[in-house]
Design a protein around this motif. Structure first.
Motif, short mmCIF file in Angstrom:
data_model
loop_
_atom_site.label_atom_id
_atom_site.label_comp_id
_atom_site.label_asym_id
_atom_site.label_seq_id
_atom_site.Cartn_x
_atom_site.Cartn_y
_atom_site.Cartn_z
N VAL A 62 -0.76 18.38 15.52
CA VAL A 62 -1.24 17.41 16.51
C VAL A 62 -2.38 18.04 17.31
O VAL A 62 -2.21 19.10 17.91
CB VAL A 62 -0.12 17.04 17.52
N ALA A 63 -3.53 17.40 17.31
CA ALA A 63 -4.65 17.89 18.11
C ALA A 63 -4.66 17.14 19.43
O ALA A 63 -4.58 15.90 19.45
CB ALA A 63 -5.97 17.66 17.36
N VAL A 64 -4.72 17.87 20.53
CA VAL A 64 -4.70 17.21 21.83
C VAL A 64 -5.96 17.56 22.64
O VAL A 64 -6.50 18.66 22.54
CB VAL A 64 -3.44 17.57 22.66
N ALA A 65 -6.39 16.59 23.42
CA ALA A 65 -7.56 16.79 24.27
C ALA A 65 -7.10 17.20 25.67
O ALA A 65 -5.90 17.34 25.93
CB ALA A 65 -8.38 15.50 24.32
N GLY A 66 -8.07 17.40 26.56
CA GLY A 66 -7.75 17.81 27.92
C GLY A 66 -7.71 16.63 28.88
O GLY A 66 -7.71 15.48 28.47
N ALA A 89 1.91 16.06 28.59
CA ALA A 89 2.59 17.35 28.38
C ALA A 89 3.77 17.50 29.34
O ALA A 89 4.85 17.94 28.95
CB ALA A 89 1.61 18.50 28.56
N GLU A 90 3.55 17.08 30.57
CA GLU A 90 4.62 17.21 31.56
C GLU A 90 5.84 16.37 31.20
O GLU A 90 6.98 16.75 31.47
CB GLU A 90 4.10 16.80 32.93
N MET A 91 5.61 15.23 30.59
CA MET A 91 6.71 14.33 30.25
C MET A 91 7.35 14.66 28.89
O MET A 91 8.29 14.01 28.48
CB MET A 91 6.23 12.87 30.24
N ASN A 148 8.93 21.88 13.76
CA ASN A 148 7.87 22.44 12.92
C ASN A 148 6.53 21.79 13.13
O ASN A 148 5.66 21.86 12.28
CB ASN A 148 8.28 22.35 11.45
N VAL A 149 6.38 21.16 14.27
CA VAL A 149 5.10 20.53 14.60
C VAL A 149 4.26 21.55 15.36
O VAL A 149 4.78 22.28 16.21
CB VAL A 149 5.32 19.25 15.43
N THR A 150 2.97 21.62 15.03
CA THR A 150 2.09 22.56 15.75
C THR A 150 1.08 21.78 16.59
O THR A 150 0.42 20.86 16.10
CB THR A 150 1.33 23.47 14.76
N PHE A 151 0.98 22.16 17.85
CA PHE A 151 0.03 21.53 18.76
C PHE A 151 -1.21 22.42 18.87
O PHE A 151 -1.09 23.63 19.07
CB PHE A 151 0.68 21.35 20.14
N VAL A 152 -2.36 21.81 18.74
CA VAL A 152 -3.63 22.56 18.83
C VAL A 152 -4.60 21.79 19.72
O VAL A 152 -4.53 20.56 19.81
CB VAL A 152 -4.29 22.74 17.44
N GLN A 204 -7.20 21.97 30.74
CA GLN A 204 -7.88 22.28 29.48
C GLN A 204 -6.96 21.99 28.30
O GLN A 204 -5.74 22.14 28.40
CB GLN A 204 -8.28 23.76 29.43
N ALA A 205 -7.57 21.62 27.18
CA ALA A 205 -6.80 21.29 25.98
C ALA A 205 -5.89 22.44 25.53
O ALA A 205 -4.76 22.21 25.09
CB ALA A 205 -7.75 20.88 24.87
N ASN A 206 -6.36 23.68 25.67
CA ASN A 206 -5.54 24.83 25.29
C ASN A 206 -4.24 24.87 26.09
O ASN A 206 -3.15 25.04 25.54
CB ASN A 206 -6.30 26.13 25.61
N THR A 207 -4.38 24.72 27.40
CA THR A 207 -3.21 24.77 28.29
C THR A 207 -2.25 23.63 27.94
O THR A 207 -1.02 23.83 27.87
CB THR A 207 -3.67 24.61 29.76
N ILE A 208 -2.82 22.46 27.75
CA ILE A 208 -1.99 21.29 27.45
C ILE A 208 -1.25 21.46 26.13
O ILE A 208 -0.06 21.15 26.02
CB ILE A 208 -2.86 20.02 27.50
#
Ligand code: F6P
Length: 254
Positions: free
Chosen positions: A60-64, A72-74, A83-87, A100-104
């Motif tokens: 899953v690619a996420v933006a900021g 993210a908080e929810m 086995n899902v990877t967030f990037v 920032q997207a990295n933090t999220i």
């Protein structure tokens, strides 16, 4: 009068979907310009969609942005996420660390009991540095990984709000004004016809990398974002739009 009291949100969801040509629209009550809890509800609705749509091993690619920070908080754990990877979708875009997207990505992964990978790139890079950076084996592999994402989750902002928040340099501000930018998403600015008028230079997912088989979820609420949402959807209608009553009413011109 609220949308709910008229016919129930489902009818409004269909109307917004028709106007924006988006397959599926989810509207949460309220206007996130006014109350911060509405953004949390956008987050909750987004998490639910992610749980419905993701399968193990997906990327899953996420933006900021503050909206994605609320997604993210929810976030809550789910076996499906093991086995899902967030990037992060793209590298630095001049935002504060918290949004920032990295933090999220790392927050989302930790709360979901999933995995994450980070993309460390400074915000301001010369063309030469950027071009050599993408050739670094580690970065190259990570960029390939990001492009394999099954789902992309991102926010949309009003162009002026975003330009201001990023402390954009004056030459770029002039371009945005001259080209009448109204929307921003992923570091790209759009005019009201959904044409790209400016692109922030960072590595990661480029909009033309998006494939038909990727699910794009847009999360954006607040009446102040109506014009931006409408413009962005002209560029590329998302698979799912998660928005609020405030934005929806304004999109429908009510
Ligand atoms: O800068 C990252 C970003 O995702 C932008 O592409 C988008 O316009 C903005 O954040 C949305 O931010 P917010 O959710 O705080 O309105």
């Amino acid at each position: 009068e609220t949308m709910k009291s008229v016919t129930g949100l489902a009818d409004w969801e269909q109307r917004v979907a028709d106007v924006l040509q988006v397959q599926r629209v989810i509207i949460v009550p309220g206007n996130s310009d006014r109350y911060s809890w509405v953004k949390k509800e956008l987050g909750r609705a987004c998490v639910q969609q992610m749980k419905e749509m993701l399968v193990p091993d997906d990327i899953v690619a996420v933006a900021g942005g503050t909206t994605l920070a609320d997604v993210a908080e929810m976030m809550t754990p789910d076996e499906k996420f093991n086995n899902v990877t967030f990037v992060p979708a793209r590298g630095g875009l001049g935002e504060k660390v918290e949004i920032q997207a990295n933090t999220i990505s790392s927050t989302m992964a930790t709360k979901a009991n999933g995995k994450y990978r980070l993309l460390h790139v400074p915000d301001q890079l010369s063309k030469e540095t950027r071009e050599s950076l993408v050739l670094e084996p580690g970065i190259k592999e990570l960029l390939r990984f990001i492009r394999q994402s099954k789902m992309v989750v991102h926010g949309v902002g009003a162009a002026s709000t975003m330009a201001e928040r990023r402390e954009t340099k004056s030459a770029t501000l002039d371009t945005l004004e001259e080209k009448q930018a109204v929307a921003e998403a992923f570091g790209y600015y759009f005019d009201k016809y959904g044409q790209i008028v400016h692109k922030e230079k960072t590595i990661g997912l480029q909009l033309d990398d998006l494939q038909e088989n990727q699910t794009v979820i847009t999360v954006a609420g607040g009446a102040s974002k109506a014009e931006a949402i409408t413009a962005y959807m002209k560029y590329r209608p998302s698979d799912v739009l998660i928005t609020d009553e405030g934005a929806s009413q304004a999109v429908l011109g009510l």
